[in-house]
Design an enzyme around this catalytic site. Structure first.
Site, PDB file in Angstrom:
ATOM      1  N   THR A 126       4.424   1.313  -4.350  1.00  0.00           N
ATOM      2  CA  THR A 126       4.631   1.954  -5.552  1.00  0.00           C
ATOM      3  C   THR A 126       5.498   3.310  -5.346  1.00  0.00           C
ATOM      4  OG1 THR A 126       2.083   1.406  -6.239  1.00  0.00           O
ATOM      5  CG2 THR A 126       3.094   3.170  -7.203  1.00  0.00           C
ATOM      6  N   MET A 139       0.629  -0.950  -0.057  1.00  0.00           N
ATOM      7  CA  MET A 139      -0.074  -0.053   0.116  1.00  0.00           C
ATOM      8  C   MET A 139       0.769   1.401   0.134  1.00  0.00           C
ATOM      9  SD  MET A 139      -2.315  -1.695  -0.114  1.00  0.00           S
ATOM     10  CE  MET A 139      -1.459  -3.210   0.367  1.00  0.00           C
ATOM     11  N   PRO A 140       2.119   1.249   0.678  1.00  0.00           N
ATOM     12  CA  PRO A 140       2.811   2.495   0.491  1.00  0.00           C
ATOM     13  C   PRO A 140       3.044   2.921  -0.868  1.00  0.00           C
ATOM     14  CG  PRO A 140       3.994   1.167   2.200  1.00  0.00           C
ATOM     15  CD  PRO A 140       2.862   0.211   1.174  1.00  0.00           C
ATOM     16  N   ASN A 141       2.832   4.286  -1.104  1.00  0.00           N
ATOM     17  CA  ASN A 141       2.914   4.995  -2.243  1.00  0.00           C
ATOM     18  C   ASN A 141       4.148   5.992  -1.758  1.00  0.00           C
ATOM     19  OD1 ASN A 141       0.737   3.922  -3.522  1.00  0.00           O
ATOM     20  ND2 ASN A 141      -0.306   5.794  -3.809  1.00  0.00           N
ATOM     21  N   GLN A 186       2.809   7.686   1.337  1.00  0.00           N
ATOM     22  CA  GLN A 186       1.510   7.552   2.117  1.00  0.00           C
ATOM     23  C   GLN A 186       1.269   6.263   2.390  1.00  0.00           C
ATOM     24  OE1 GLN A 186      -0.299   8.861  -1.923  1.00  0.00           O
ATOM     25  NE2 GLN A 186      -1.217  10.436  -1.162  1.00  0.00           N
TER      26      GLN A 186
END
Lengths: 73, 73, 73, 73, 73, 73
Positions: free
Chosen positions: D40, D1-3, E7
């Site tokens: 990502t 999930m980390p962007n 994020q």
């Protein structure tokens, strides 16, 4: 008020960008009940060599896929 | 600490960019009481064909305006 | 058209936020020659424990400073 | 999930970008315990004439430094 | 100069955030050859009900997974 | 690959957020021809006192409108 930012690969035509902005605005207004005039959309082109997932650049993933597609022909 | 990002149409000269960065920094320090060294400003050029409001691209709005200005001459 | 985003530490009053939005809009219009109605400003609060420079969190830097200021009293 | 988004000066080779994406992904997974496939990374080139700190453009700071280095030779 | 924004889901401890900022800074300097003082890292918590992939909210995906894990016990 | 970020006023239900993510994903895939699994959507709530246009905070605009609506009743 909604501000929408879309990051996508470069290369889309102005026609496709026009349609994307119009359709995202229409969809957002339909769901949120806001007026189109309140919706701003910004498109940001990101080159595949500047975008990675799983630790790999998309430019490398695309090159690998193209090579294996070439072998399959 | 304040980070400022400005999205604007391309085409501004380096002189205008220099002035914008200096003036936004000065204004931010005047209001927040922080030191200039803490303020970062990033300018992001966004083409009119990548920026829409009300479902329409700015490139189309600008073209329509130019045409109607041309008629008015 | 200019979109301005400001990341800053939380805790500012609504009055300060009102002044910052008004003054950044005025400054941007003065430099770029655009109309105020075209300028959007978004303020994003970022906690000191979510913001780092030089590898250190600002929350730690602020705590260290407070402690040394305390010693100096 | 980390962007992860990285804003940096332009001019880095694709090899450096490949290494940066791979290493940031590896580091993020090591600290957060997530899987690489969830991470990502997007790299955004920012020209020195679009990036300022302390009210000055980096392009001007770099030019001043180059001139003083030149004098020192 | 590099600005890094991450994020991620909320809930990480300050210790984890401290380590993530330190390690991302170290990794970036190792790859780009810049100094730690030039690297800024900002962490943005994004709730699972504000983050979707494939058209589904992560909050729904996590709930579905938890339910199926529950069945498997 | 498209990453979509939507900044909007807080207060929307999870159901509305679920619908917005699903519909924006569907619309993006219809226009760009990408697969839903490639589309990420992030929603960012922005308080009206952190969002300004034309130099005024939306919180002030909304308060003014509420007052004039009250007079009209």
């Amino acid at each position: 008020m909604p501000n929408i930012t879309v990051q996508l690969f470069p290369g889309r035509s102005v026609e496709t960008r026009r349609e994307l902005v119009a359709e995202l605005t229409r969809t957002t207004c339909a769901v949120l009940g806001c007026s189109p005039a309140a919706v701003t959309v910004i498109l940001q082109d990101v080159e595949p060599h500047n975008w990675g997932v799983g630790g790999d650049l998309f430019s490398d993933k695309l090159a690998t896929k193209a090579a294996s597609d070439g072998d399959a022909d």
